[in-house]
Design an enzyme around this catalytic site. Structure first.
Site, PDB file in Angstrom:
ATOM      1  CD  GLN A   1      -2.963   1.080   2.226  1.00 24.98           C
ATOM      2  OE1 GLN A   1      -3.048   0.141   2.998  1.00 24.98           O
ATOM      3  NE2 GLN A   1      -3.774   2.119   2.289  1.00 24.98           N
ATOM      4  CG  PHE A   2       1.241   3.828  -3.588  1.00 25.12           C
ATOM      5  CD1 PHE A   2       1.183   5.207  -3.740  1.00 25.12           C
ATOM      6  CD2 PHE A   2       0.250   3.050  -4.175  1.00 25.12           C
ATOM      7  CE1 PHE A   2       0.156   5.791  -4.471  1.00 25.12           C
ATOM      8  CE2 PHE A   2      -0.775   3.618  -4.898  1.00 25.12           C
ATOM      9  CZ  PHE A   2      -0.831   5.003  -5.048  1.00 25.12           C
ATOM     10  CB  THR A   3      -2.027   5.375  -0.035  1.00 26.26           C
ATOM     11  OG1 THR A   3      -2.531   4.229   0.657  1.00 26.26           O
ATOM     12  CG2 THR A   3      -2.455   5.330  -1.496  1.00 26.26           C
TER      13      THR A   3
END
Length: 148
Positions: A78-80
Site C-alpha cells: 500500500q504505497f499510500t
C-alpha cells in the site's frame, strides 16, 4: 518501510471480485515501501513482526506471537502509507518507492516471512484491491522502520 498491522480472526483480498488471498486467525499487514528502503528494512520488519506478542494467552494477556497460535499473514502492498498531506489537498506520494524497486522489496518481505515458517497470502502489487477483515480486539499497530 511502514507497516500497519491488524490482528484479525480472518481477512481476504479480492481483485475484480475474485478472492486472490485469504487467511484465518493472524495478521493483516498493509505495507508501505519508502524510496530509501533496502533489504535491511525488510529484515528488521520481518524480525519485529514475527516476534510481536499481541495474541492472547490462557489468561487473556497479549503474550503470544504468531507462531504460538499458528497464525497466518495477509500481506498487502500500500504505497499510500507514504502520502504527504502537508501541502494542499491532494496527497503527494513522492516518498513512496518507485514500482520497480517496491515490487522486489515487497516480494522479498513475503519470501522472508515464508522462510520464517509463516503461511503468507498476498494481494496483487499495483492492482485495485478490496480488502475484507474481521479485526480482533481491535488490535492495530504501526511500525515505521524510520523510527527504530
Amino acid at each position: 518501510m511502514k507497516a500497519v498491522i491488524q490482528r484479525v480472526t480472518s481477512a481476504s483480498v479480492a481483485v475484480e471480485n475474485q478472492t486472490i488471498g485469504a487467511i484465518g486467525p493472524g495478521l493483516l499487514i498493509l505495507l508501505g515501501i519508502h524510496e530509501e528502503d533496502t533489504e535491511a528494512e525488510v529484515d528488521y520488519l520481518v524480525r519485529k513482526i514475527t516476534k510481536l506478542r499481541i495474541f492472547e494467552d490462557e489468561q487473556g494477556k497479549m503474550n503470544l506471537d504468531l507462531a504460538a497460535i499458528a497464525g497466518e499473514i495477509l500481506s498487502v502492498s500500500q504505497f499510500t502509507l507514504y502520502a504527504d498531506t502537508k501541502k494542499g489537498n491532494r496527497p503527494s506520494y513522492a516518498k513512496a518507492a518507485r514500482p520497480e524497486v517496491a515490487t522486489d522489496l515487497y516480494a522479498l518481505f513475503n519470501q522472508k516471512l515464508r522462510e520464517a515458517n509463516i503461511t503468507v497470502a498476498t494481494g496483487e502489487f499495483g492492482a485495485h484491491m478490496q480488502i475484507a477483515l474481521v479485526n480482533d480486539g481491535p488490535v492495530t499497530i504501526v511500525i515505521d522502520t524510520r523510527e527504530k
